[in-house]
Design an enzyme around this catalytic site. Structure first.
Site, PDB file in Angstrom:
ATOM      1  N   GLY A  57       0.795  -1.225   0.000  1.00  0.00           N
ATOM      2  CA  GLY A  57       0.000   0.000   0.000  1.00  0.00           C
ATOM      3  C   GLY A  57       0.826   1.272   0.000  1.00  0.00           C
ATOM      4  CB  CYS A  59       2.596   2.207   4.741  1.00  0.00           C
ATOM      5  SG  CYS A  59       3.902   2.023   5.954  1.00  0.00           S
ATOM      6  CG  HIS A 482      23.904   8.416  32.835  1.00  0.00           C
ATOM      7  ND1 HIS A 482      23.254   9.592  32.606  1.00  0.00           N
ATOM      8  CD2 HIS A 482      25.226   8.725  33.013  1.00  0.00           C
ATOM      9  CE1 HIS A 482      24.133  10.595  32.647  1.00  0.00           C
ATOM     10  NE2 HIS A 482      25.342  10.085  32.887  1.00  0.00           N
TER      11      HIS A 482
END
Ligand code: NAD
Length: 507
Positions: A57, A59, A482
């Site tokens: 499609g 997308c 982190h």
């Protein structure tokens, strides 16, 4: 395999064949192919109708995937430019448009061929052509393609035959149908659409040329993503947006960060302004404007992109012949089982309404397929996240401030500015921020908005938090690695709790 009422495998023009299928899926975009595959995996015999040669499609072929491929290139170009500040200078990039287009085409081909292989493994039959309902139990497919894909059934159930099919017609009777016919770009009346310099998103992604001066009509997600691509490749960009802000519906504080950055990159961003006409002359498209930021004189552009939303294809499948109700805009109303008013016909994706997003369609698809297979399920997400893959990206989910204010919903906000994030500073992208909306009493997450590098990836954690009913302690006490941008979510939650140490806690 479908049973045939026509034993002749060699088709002539306008021959009508008949097949029967348990589950008919109309449209092979992310919604359609997901529905077809899930239904097949649940033991159903499935026929998938697609008018284009490739599965996937909008997308995969002319939307999400090619645009994100080109946006990646834009990101590299922009990063290389900003590296100057870090003491690393690159030459101005040379754009080899042919190679770039080939790269984009390869990405698309790899994915669409993958889908074809998956369909084959599942014995989903693919029929290429335009499907229109004939009744509540039958659909007519007019084949307009020369089918070359392996597992297409070429408008006949017998694909062992020598069958080159053109303009043949197949009647498919079905037990259940799933409509996944999608949407197309909206147009503005009276523009010179036959002029190849006036583009829609499909035309813009073809990347035929890099125009010197480009106007983008519509400051929504498509307009801004295409602006990002074309500016990085060398175009001068103007944007005109009818509403007072870009990406209307998204919280202004998030949009402001993007607006500030692109205001330096683009020539004009004309919010609160409309295009009143386009005059196509040999030297360019001359555009006239009206509104608070409108230029007084017409402006000449080499190309103009119209990106003012999408309209559903509901009106083009003869839905009323099956008794299916449509709304005034062509959307098909459905219940939580994705059922239309005709109980054995379901609809999913763009054609059932906003938001027109692939990830909504795929989830609706699974619901429809599972309901047909007898599994009790409903489409009931707490939120469907939105992402603008601009530079910087903007992502949001759940409740936003615009909706909360409009609906008088009580909320608090907790914001962690990326100016206090070591990772964001290190990569030179400290302009972003992470915002959480929370319930004042229980401190549960209600919504989130993130603007900055990789916001589209980061938002998923907040979606999960909302789905699981997490509160600020859940998020703040979750140990994030982190230094990452993802820790800004935990840090925003710490702002809400008051346990933040990276900044001063709010009183
Ligand atoms: P949109 O609705 O997001 O934006 C269209 C914009 O055009 C709006 O801001 C609107 O105010 C403006 N507009 C409308 N008429 C105008 C006019 N006459 N002049 C100037 N501005 C005008 O639509 P879109 O950007 O075209 O995207 C279409 C759909 O595709 C959306 O549903 C979007 O969610 C989806 N999409 C999503 C992504 C993604 O998830 N990253 C990417 C592309 C498209």
């Amino acid at each position: 395999m479908p049973t045939s009422t026509n034993s002749n495998p060699t088709l002539k023009d306008n021959t009508t064949n008949s097949i029967h299928t348990e589950v008919l899926v109309l449209g092979a975009g992310p919604g359609g192919y997901t529905a077809a595959f899930r239904a097949a995996d649940l033991g159903k015999q499935v026929t998938l109708i697609e008018r284009h040669a490739n599965l996937g499609g909008v997308c995969l072929n002319v939307g999400c995937i090619p645009s994100k491929t080109l946006l990646h290139v834009a990101e590299i170009i922009n990063e290389a430019t900003t590296c100057k500040r870090m003491g690393v200078k690159f030459q101005k990039p040379e754009i080899d448009l042919d190679t770039l287009r080939t790269h984009k085409a390869r990405v698309v081909k790899r994915l669409t061929q993958g889908l074809t292989a998956l369909a084959k493994q599942r014995q989903v039959q693919i029929l290429h052509g335009e499907g229109r309902f004939e009744s509540a139990n039958s659909l007519i497919v007019t084949n307009t393609l020369d089918n070359t894909i392996d597992n297409t059934i070429d408008n006949t159930i017998d694909n062992t035959s020598d069958n080159t099919i053109d303009n043949s017609i197949t009647k498919i009777t079905f037990d259940h149908a799933i409509i996944a016919c999608g949407s197309r770009p909206a147009t503005i009346p009276n523009f010179p659409y036959t002029d190849s310099r006036l583009l829609d998103s499909t035309g813009a992604l073809e990347l035929k040329t890099i125009p010197k001066k480009m106007l983008i009509i519509g400051g929504g997600i498509i307009g801004l993503e295409m602006a990002t691509i074309y500016q990085a490749l060398g175009s001068e960009i103007d944007i005109v947006e009818l509403q007072p802000q870009l990406i209307p519906g998204c919280d202004l504080d998030l949009v402001k960060v993007l607006h500030k950055l692109i205001a330096k990159r683009y020539r004009h961003i004309m919010t609160d302004t409309a295009v009143t006409g386009i005059d196509n002359k040999p030297d360019g498209l001359w555009v006239t404007f009206n509104g608070s930021k409108a230029p007084q004189e017409p402006i000449r552009y080499d190309q103009v992109l119209v990106a003012v939303g999408r309209v559903p294809y509901g009106n083009q499948i003869d839905a009323p012949k099956a008794g299916i109700q449509l709304d005034a805009k062509g959307f098909i109303p459905v219940d939580q089982h994705q059922r239309t008013n005709v109980p054995h016909i379901y609809a999913i994706g763009d054609v059932v309404g906003q938001p027109m997003l692939a990830h909504k369609a795929t989830h609706e698809a699974k619901v429809a397929a599972e309901v047909i297979a007898g599994i009790p399920t409903i489409f009931d997400p707490l939120t469907i996240p939105s992402v603008a893959y601009t530079d910087p990206e903007i992502a949001w989910m759940g409740l936003n401030e615009i909706t909360a204010k409009a609906q008088n919903i009580e909320y608090e906000i907790a914001v962690f500015p990326w100016a206090a994030s070591g990772r964001a500073i290190g990569i030179g992208r400290a302009e972003g921020f992470t915002k959480l909306l929370l319930n004042p009493q229980k401190k549960r997450i209600l919504g989130a908005g993130i603007v900055g590098r990789n916001a589209g990836e980061l938002i998923s954690e907040t979606v999960l938090a909302l789905e699981l009913g997490a509160d600020m302690e859940d998020l703040g006490l979750t140990i994030h690695p982190h230094p990452t941008l993802s820790e800004t979510i935990g840090l925003a939650a710490e702002m809400a709790i008051g346990s933040i140490t990276d900044l001063m806690p709010s009183k």
